[in-house]
Enzyme design. Structure first.
Site, mmCIF file in Angstrom:
data_model
loop_
_atom_site.group_PDB
_atom_site.id
_atom_site.type_symbol
_atom_site.label_atom_id
_atom_site.label_comp_id
_atom_site.label_asym_id
_atom_site.label_seq_id
_atom_site.Cartn_x
_atom_site.Cartn_y
_atom_site.Cartn_z
ATOM 1 N N GLU C 29 3.258 49.937 -17.580
ATOM 2 C CA GLU C 29 3.651 50.141 -16.186
ATOM 3 C C GLU C 29 5.161 50.329 -16.110
ATOM 4 O O GLU C 29 5.922 49.446 -16.515
ATOM 5 C CB GLU C 29 3.196 48.939 -15.354
ATOM 6 C CG GLU C 29 1.671 48.885 -15.227
ATOM 7 C CD GLU C 29 1.130 47.481 -15.034
ATOM 8 O OE1 GLU C 29 1.919 46.562 -14.747
ATOM 9 O OE2 GLU C 29 -0.094 47.301 -15.195
ATOM 10 N N GLU C 70 -4.547 47.253 -16.472
ATOM 11 C CA GLU C 70 -4.260 46.765 -17.826
ATOM 12 C C GLU C 70 -5.434 46.926 -18.766
ATOM 13 O O GLU C 70 -5.248 47.242 -19.948
ATOM 14 C CB GLU C 70 -3.806 45.304 -17.788
ATOM 15 C CG GLU C 70 -2.361 45.092 -17.366
ATOM 16 C CD GLU C 70 -2.167 45.046 -15.867
ATOM 17 O OE1 GLU C 70 -3.181 45.197 -15.132
ATOM 18 O OE2 GLU C 70 -1.028 44.849 -15.409
ATOM 19 N N PHE C 93 3.886 40.976 -18.348
ATOM 20 C CA PHE C 93 3.990 39.530 -18.545
ATOM 21 C C PHE C 93 2.707 39.087 -19.245
ATOM 22 O O PHE C 93 1.619 39.555 -18.879
ATOM 23 C CB PHE C 93 4.106 38.793 -17.210
ATOM 24 C CG PHE C 93 5.399 39.020 -16.486
ATOM 25 C CD1 PHE C 93 6.406 38.063 -16.501
ATOM 26 C CD2 PHE C 93 5.624 40.191 -15.784
ATOM 27 C CE1 PHE C 93 7.605 38.276 -15.828
ATOM 28 C CE2 PHE C 93 6.819 40.420 -15.114
ATOM 29 C CZ PHE C 93 7.809 39.455 -15.132
ATOM 30 N N ASP C 95 1.178 36.567 -18.874
ATOM 31 C CA ASP C 95 0.339 35.956 -17.839
ATOM 32 C C ASP C 95 -0.738 36.910 -17.330
ATOM 33 O O ASP C 95 -1.717 36.464 -16.736
ATOM 34 C CB ASP C 95 1.204 35.543 -16.651
ATOM 35 C CG ASP C 95 2.431 34.760 -17.064
ATOM 36 O OD1 ASP C 95 2.477 33.563 -16.777
ATOM 37 O OD2 ASP C 95 3.364 35.334 -17.679
ATOM 38 N N PHE C 96 -0.545 38.211 -17.540
ATOM 39 C CA PHE C 96 -1.522 39.175 -17.033
ATOM 40 C C PHE C 96 -2.656 39.411 -18.026
ATOM 41 O O PHE C 96 -3.531 40.244 -17.798
ATOM 42 C CB PHE C 96 -0.857 40.523 -16.712
ATOM 43 C CG PHE C 96 0.344 40.441 -15.807
ATOM 44 C CD1 PHE C 96 0.568 39.337 -14.993
ATOM 45 C CD2 PHE C 96 1.266 41.476 -15.755
ATOM 46 C CE1 PHE C 96 1.686 39.252 -14.163
ATOM 47 C CE2 PHE C 96 2.380 41.414 -14.929
ATOM 48 C CZ PHE C 96 2.594 40.293 -14.136
ATOM 49 N N HIS C 139 3.896 33.728 -13.842
ATOM 50 C CA HIS C 139 4.815 34.636 -14.536
ATOM 51 C C HIS C 139 5.694 33.887 -15.536
ATOM 52 O O HIS C 139 6.794 34.345 -15.846
ATOM 53 C CB HIS C 139 5.736 35.349 -13.536
ATOM 54 C CG HIS C 139 5.107 36.485 -12.791
ATOM 55 N ND1 HIS C 139 4.176 36.294 -11.812
ATOM 56 C CD2 HIS C 139 5.275 37.839 -12.882
ATOM 57 C CE1 HIS C 139 3.813 37.473 -11.313
ATOM 58 N NE2 HIS C 139 4.456 38.419 -11.950
#
Ligand SMILES: Cc1ncc(C[n+]2csc(CCOP(=O)(O)OP(=O)(O)O)c2C)c(N)n1
Ligand SMILES: Cc1ncc(C[n+]2csc(CCOP(=O)(O)OP(=O)(O)O)c2C)c(N)n1
Ligand SMILES: [Mg+2]
Ligand SMILES: [Mg+2]
Lengths: 321, 338, 338, 321
Positions: C29, C70, C93, C95-96, C139
Site C-alpha cells: 500500500e 492484504e 504494520f 498488526d495487520f 499498531h
C-alpha cells in the site's frame, strides 16, 4: 419523515462540533500536544451526521481510523473524547485507546478501528443481536473507499445479505486511501458491488447533508422493517492529510482550497436552510459560538487532566481474572 | 455416572447452556447444515456431527449456518457478543484462523482494554486442532500458542469428555473471549460425564496422577498420551505426576511450579511445533520460578519444526508418542542429582 | 564508513537488489504512492517514506501500489514467488497480519514441504512492529513469535541500520519465505553502513558486547536497550555479554548456549508479550541445554500480558526499559552460586 | 480457434481419466485403503478440461480441496497422483501432501488447497509474474461456490482488475458447499459480482464441455491480449459426497441419479461428437479402455509402492537451512 426545526439545529450543531473538534485537534497536534496517529474527519461531517440523525441508542455504528466525526454524530461526549486523544485518565477510554480506538458502547458507538475493514463484520454481529433480541435496532458500518477493497468488508456484504440483517454499509469515498486515489483502487463501482451481492446501493452527494439524510432514511427504514442490508456510496472530501503530518503532495495544488470554497458541507447547509427560510443565520451563529467554546473548554480540560498511572497499566485486560 | 463421548459432551454443554440462557447462539459453517438444500435439514451438525440436534431444538434463529466467510461470521460473533448475545462460533479447523485472525486478536481480545474497561465480549470460538487424522498440513495444526500469546483471550484445551463439558460451560458463561480447542481425534473417546451442567473454573490445572519422581506437564490430547507413558513407567519403578493444564490462558502457574518443585524433574509435552510454544512457555516458567528445586534440565517432547505430513507413515512419527515421553522421563529421571 | 539511517539502509538494500536482479519487485500500500492521484507520484514511499525513490528508478511495473487487500496482494507476492519473481511485499504494520496470515503461514510457509520439496517461494514480507510511537493497541505489536513458531518461515529482526541492510539483502536472496521486521521507532537511528551490498547470513547471532558476568539475549530494538543497560552496569562492576539474535528462525542455538554457559547467568529481553514468546523460547532452550552451567534462574524482561496502551504515560511503563533490564541483571548477578 | 480431431480426443481422454481416477479413489477409500479427507471431482470434468485445453505449461492454475480433476486436466501424472493419495514416497509430493495438496509446479499446477479461497490470491501472483516476465502466460483460479464468498477471493477480483492481470476466476458452482446450498449462501449472483468489480463475467453450462471450452477461450484470449481478468460462473454437479464419507442427506433423493442420467458431461460429449460426426464411438471406447487400464495400474502401483521413512520427516521444510 421530515426534519423539524430542532432536528435541523441538532444536525448543524453536530456538524459544527465535529469541525471545531477536528480543527482543534489539528492545531494541538501541530503544537506537539497530541501524540500518535491522528486522522481527521473535517470536510466529511455531512456523512456521519446525515446517517446518525436517524439513529438512537439501540442502534450501533462501527467506525474507522477516521472516527472522531462518527463518535460525535452518535452522541459521544466531545470532552471525554478530547481527553482520550490527549491520553488522559478521564478520557472516554481511560487513555488506553486514543484517537484510533474511541468507543462508547452505551451510545451504540462500537469503536473507531485501527484495522481497515475491521468494522463491517462487527456490524453484522450488532445487527444480528438486534434482530435476535428484537430491539428494532439497526447497525451501520462506516467504511472508507480504501476499506471497501478489504475482504472483510466484502464478506460482510454477503453475510448481511444472506442473513437478511438490519445492516447498512456507508462507503465514505473521500477520493483517497492514504495517497492512493479511489478512482484507481476501486475496480468496478460501489453501487455495482452492492448489486452484485444483491443489496440496494445508491450513490450520494456527501457534501450535501440533506442528500445523505434522505438516502440514510431509506436505508434505515428498510433495515428496521426487515428489508435487509443496503449500501450508500457517499462521495465527499477530506480537508486535512491522511493523518496529521501528511504533506498531501499527491493532491492537486488547489484541491483542498476548492473543496473548502465550494463544497463545505457546513456552508452548504447554511445556504440551504437560509434559502429555504428554515433557520436564521443568528441561530447558526449561536451554535458556532457554543461549539467553539465547548471545544476550547474540552482542550483546556484535556491539557489540565491527569495521566493514567502505573496502577492502570494492567487493569481491564479481562473482565474476570 | 453415564459414559459419553467427547462429541456428546460438547453437544450437551451447548444444549444445556442454550436452554439456560436465551442469548446463547451457535453459528458456523454447516453447524446445522442443509441450509437452502432440498434434502434433510440439520444434515451435518458440523463436519464431524458435533452440533447435530441443536437446530431442531432451538431453530435456525439460534443455530445459524453461515457462508464460508470466516472473517465476517467470526467477526459477527464478536460484534454480537459486544451487543448482548453470547455467541459460540465454530471455526471449523483452527488452521483456518489465518483468514479471520484479526477479528479475534485485534477486535475481541482488545476491546476491553482499548475501550478503558467498558466493553464485555463473551464470545466462544470452538475449533478443531491436532494431528492424527491424515488431514495433512493445513488441517492438523495446534496453534493454541498463538492465542495464548494474545492478552485478552482465554484459551481452553480439554483433555477428555468430562473436561470438555465443564470447560465449555465455563467458556460460555465467562465474560471474556474464549478460544476452545477440540482435538479432532478425540471425539469418539468416552469418559464419565454427569448429566447435569457443571463448570470447571479456568486457570486451575488438574492433577491427573500424582507421583514422586518426575512431573509431566501436558495439555489436550497429550494428557492421555502422557498418562499412558506414566502408566508404563510405573512398571519400571518411575512414578510420575501428570498435570493437565486445562487452560493455557489463564495459566495455573502455582500447580505447575508446585509439582515441578516436588519432583525436581519435569517433562513438558505439547503436540505443537516446538518454537515459541506452550512447551517453551512452561519450560521457561519452571526455569525461572522453580530453578532452585530443579534436579535435571527440563525436557520438552513436541512435534518437530516441520509442517504436519500427510502420509500415515510420517504422521505417526510426527506426533509425540508415549514412547518418546517415556524416554524423556527416563532421561530426566536418570539425571544425577546436582 | 558513511552513516545512514535505518530507513536509508532498508531503502538502499531494496535498490541495490532491484538493480542486481530484475525479478525483484516491491509491492504494498502506497509503497510508491499517488497512484491515480492528480499530484505527485511517489508521494509516499510507505507511511514512513522507507521505499521512496524506488518507483522513479524502477517504474510502476516493479514498484506496485496495491489496494487495501492484504490477503490478495501478500498472496500475490507468494504466488509470484512460486512462479519466477522475488517479490518484497510490505505488510505496513505487522498488526495487520490478521487479515492475511493464511497466505503466509498456510501457503508460503508450507509449499515446499507439502509439495514434496518441489516448490521454492522466495518472498520477503517487510513489516513494521513495536511500541513507542503512541500508536496504541492495533499498531504497536511485535508478533514475531507467531511467525517464528511456523515451520517453513524465516524471521529476521535487525537491531540497527547496518544489520537492516545486510539482513534484508540476505532475505531477498534467500530461497525461503522471510518475514522481515522493522521497528517503527528506529527508522531515524543511524549507524555506519557500507555503500556496497553485503549479506548477513541467517542463523548467526551477533555478539554485540562481551562480558563475564551475565549474558543478555535480545532482539530488534531491545538490543540497543540491552546495550544501554550493559553500559550502565559496567560502571557498577557487572560485565555483560549482549547477544543480538538477528534471526529467530533459524535460531543460532550455539551462540546462545555458549554465551549462557560462559556466564552461567542469563537475562532474555523481548519487547513482546510474555506468553509463548521468543523470550520463553530462549529461556526454555537455555533451561534444557545449558542447565548444568546455570548459576541462577533465567530472567525474562518483556512487555506485560496486556495490549499496548495508547497514553504515553502508560506506554513508557509498558516497554521494557534499560532500568528494568539492569534490575534483572543485578538480580541474577546477585544470585548465590549454587 | 477450433477444436481439431486431436483436441477432441485429448479432451475426452482427460475427462475420462478424471472420471476413472475419481471412481477408483472412491472405491479404494471405501475399502479403507486411502486415509484422510478426500473430495472427488466426478461429474465436474467438463469444467477443468474445458478450461485447461486452452492452457500450456507457461500458464498456471490454482485449485481447491477438490483438486484431482484440475491436476489431471493440467497434465499432472495420474500415477504419481495416485501414489500421493496413498501416501507413498514416490507420490507426486513425496507423500507429504496428500489429496488436498497435490501440486506440480512444472506443469503449472500450483496446488490443490486445503484453505477455501486460498488459490485466488496466488493466481494474482502467477498472473503478475507472467505479466512482469512477459511470458504470455495466463493464470486461472478454480473456486467453489462456497469459496466465492471468501474475502480472499473477492479481494482478488479487485486486485486482478486494478492491476489488469491476465487472471481468470472459474467459479465451479456444484450447488453446495458441504451441505449448504449455493442458492442460499451466495448473495446476488456471480456474474453480478464480476460486473461489480468491473470484470466480464458469464454463466456457463458446466455439463457441456463445449460451452465451457468456448467461454474459456474468450477469457483466455482476453487475458493473453492484455484485456485483464474475467470470471466464469460454471454450473455443474458433483456425483459423490462433499468428502468421502458424507451421507449426502441434504440432497434430493433422486438428485445424483438424475445428474448421472441426464447431465453426465462425458455422455453429453459422446452424444455431441457422435451427432456431429466428429468422432467414432470406437475412438472413444478405446480411450475408455485405456483410461480404465491406466488408472487400474496406477492403483496397483500405489498399493505396491513404499512409504516414506523417518529420514523424510524433516527434509524440505526449507530450501536452504
Ligand atoms: C488492514 C489494514 N491495512 C492497512 C492499514 C493502514 N491504513 C490505515 S488508514 C489507510 C487508508 C484508508 O483509506 P480509506 O479506507 O479510504 O479511509 P480514509 O483514510 O480515506 O478515511 C490505510 C492503508 C490499516 N490500518 N489496516
Ligand atoms: C477457510 C476455510 N474454511 C472452511 C473450510 C472447510 N471446507 C472445506 S471444503 C468446504 C466447502 C467448499 O465448498 P465449495 O467452495 O462450494 O467447493 P466444493 O466442495 O463444492 O467443491 C468447506 C467449508 C476450509 N477448508 N477452509
Ligand atoms: Mg478514503
Ligand atoms: Mg460447491
Amino acid at each position: 419523515m421530515q426534519l423539524s426545526r430542532e432536528d435541523l439545529l441538532e444536525a448543524y450543531r453536530r456538524m459544527r462540533l465535529i469541525r471545531e473538534f477536528e480543527d482543534a485537534v489539528h492545531e494541538e497536534f501541530a503544537a506537539g500536544n497530541i501524540p500518535g496517529f491522528v486522522h481527521l474527519y473535517a470536510g466529511e461531517e455531512a456523512s456521519a451526521v446525515g446517517m446518525c440523525m436517524h439513529l438512537d441508542d439501540r442502534d450501533r455504528i462501527a467506525s474507522t481510523h477516521r472516527g472522531h466525526g462518527h463518535c460525535i454524530a452518535k452522541g459521544c461526549d466531545p470532552r471525554a473524547m478530547m481527553l482520550e486523544i490527549f491520553g488522559k485518565r478521564e478520557g472516554l477510554c481511560a487513555g488506553k485507546g486514543g484517537s484510533m480506538h474511541i468507543a462508547d458502547l452505551e451510545k451504540g458507538m462500537m469503536g473507531a478501528n485501527g484495522i481497515v475493514g475491521g468494522g463491517p463484520p462487527l456490524i453484522c454481529g450488532a445487527a444480528l443481536a438486534a434482530k435476535t433480541l428484537g430491539t428494532g435496532g439497526v447497525a451501520v458500518a462506516f467504511v472508507g473507499d480504501g476499506g471497501s477493497n478489504q475482504g472483510t468488508t466484502l464478506e460482510s456484504y454477503n453475510l448481511a445479505k444472506v442473513w437478511n440483517l438490519p445492516a447498512i454499509f456507508v462507503i465514505e469515498d473521500n477520493g483517497y486511501a492514504e495517497s492512493t486515489a479511489s478512482s484507481w483502487s476501486v475496480g468496478g463501482s460501489q453501487t455495482g458491488r452492492a448489486a452484485g451481492f444483491g443489496m440496494p446501493g445508491v450513490e450520494v452527494d456527501g457534501f450535501d447533508f440533506f442528500a445523505v439524510w434522505e438516502a440514510a432514511r431509506e436505508a434505515v427504514e428498510r433495515a428496521r422493517e426487515g428489508g435487509g442490508p443496503s449500501l450508500l456510496h457517499v462521495r465527499l472530501g477530506r480537508y486535512y492529510g491522511h493523518f496529521e503530518g501528511d504533506a498531501c503532495t499527491y493532491r492537486a495544488p488547489d484541491e483542498v482550497e476548492r473543496l473548502k470554497a465550494e463544497k463545505d458541507p457546513l456552508m452548504l447547509f447554511r445556504r440551504r436552510v437560509g434559502e429555504a427560510g428554515l433557520l436564521e443565520p443568528t441561530d447558526l451563529d449561536a451554535i458556532d459560538r457554543e461549539a467553539r467554546e465547548q471545544i476550547a473548554r474540552a482542550v483546556s480540560d484535556a491539557k489540565a487532566a491527569g495521566y493514567p498511572t502505573e496502577a492502570d497499566l494492567l487493569t481491564d485486560v479481562y473482565a474476570s481474572y | 455416572m453415564p459414559k459419553k463421548s467427547f462429541r456428546q459432551a460438547v453437544n450437551e454443554a451447548l444444549r444445556q447452556e442454550m436452554e439456560r440462557d436465551p442469548t446463547v447462539v451457535v453459528m458456523g459453517e454447516d453447524v446445522a447444515g442443509g441450509m437452502g438444500a432440498p434434502g434433510e435439514q440439520d444434515a451435518w451438525g458440523g463436519p464431524l456431527g458435533v452440533t447435530k440436534g441443536l437446530m431442531p431444538q432451538f431453530g435456525r434463529e439460534r443455530v445459524l449456518d453461515t457462508p464460508i466467510s470466516e472473517s465476517a461470521f467470526i467477526g459477527a460473533a464478536v460484534g454480537a457478543a459486544a451487543t448482548g448475545l453470547r455467541p459460540v462460533a465454530e471455526l471449523m479447523f483452527v488452521d483456518f484462523m489465518g483468514v479471520c485472525f484479526d477479528q479475534i486478536f485485534n477486535q475481541a481480545a482488545k476491546f476491553r482494554y482499548m475501550f478503558g474497561g467498558k466493553a464485555t465480549t463473551p464470545v466462544v470460538i470452538r475449533t478443531m486442532y491436532g494431528a492424527g487424522f491424515r488431514a495433512a498440513s493445513q488441517h492438523s495444526q495446534c496453534l493454541y500458542n498463538i492465542f495464548t500469546h494474545i492478552p485478552g483471550l482465554k484459551v481452553a484445551i480439554p483433555s477428555n469428555a468430562y473436561e470438555a463439558k465443564g470447560l465449555l460451560i465455563q467458556a460460555i458463561r465467562d465474560d471474556d473471549p474464549v478460544m476452545f480447542f477440540e482435538h479432532k481425534a478425540m471425539y469418539d473417546e468416552e469418559a464419565e460425564v454427569p448429566d447435569e451442567p457443571y463448570a470447571i473454573p479456568f486457570g486451575e490445572a488438574n492433577l491427573v496422577r500424582e507421583g514422586e519422581d518426575v512431573t509431566i506437564v501436558a495439555l489436550g490430547r497429550m494428557v492421555n498420551v502422557a498418562r499412558d507413558a506414566a502408566d508404563r513407567l510405573e512398571g519400571e519403578g518411575i512414578s510420575c505426576t501428570v498435570v493437565d493444564l486445562r487452560t493455557t490462558s489463564p495459566l495455573d502457574r502455582e500447580t505447575v511450579l508446585e509439582t515441578a518443585a516436588e519432583t525436581g524433574r519435569v517433562v513438558v509435552v505439547d503436540e505443537a511445533h516446538p518454537r515459541c510454544s506452550v512447551a517453551t512457555d512452561i519450560a521457561a516458567l519452571i526455569a525461572q520460578e522453580a530453578f532452585e528445586s530443579l534436579e535435571a534440565p527440563v525436557r520438552m517432547v513436541t512435534a518437530p519444526h516441520a509442517p504436519v505430513p500427510f502420509s500415515p507413515a510420517l504422521e505417526d512419527l510426527y506426533i509425540p508418542s508415549a514412547d518418546r515421553i517415556a524416554e524423556a522421563v527416563r532421561e530426566v529421571h536418570g539425571h544425577g542429582r546436582r
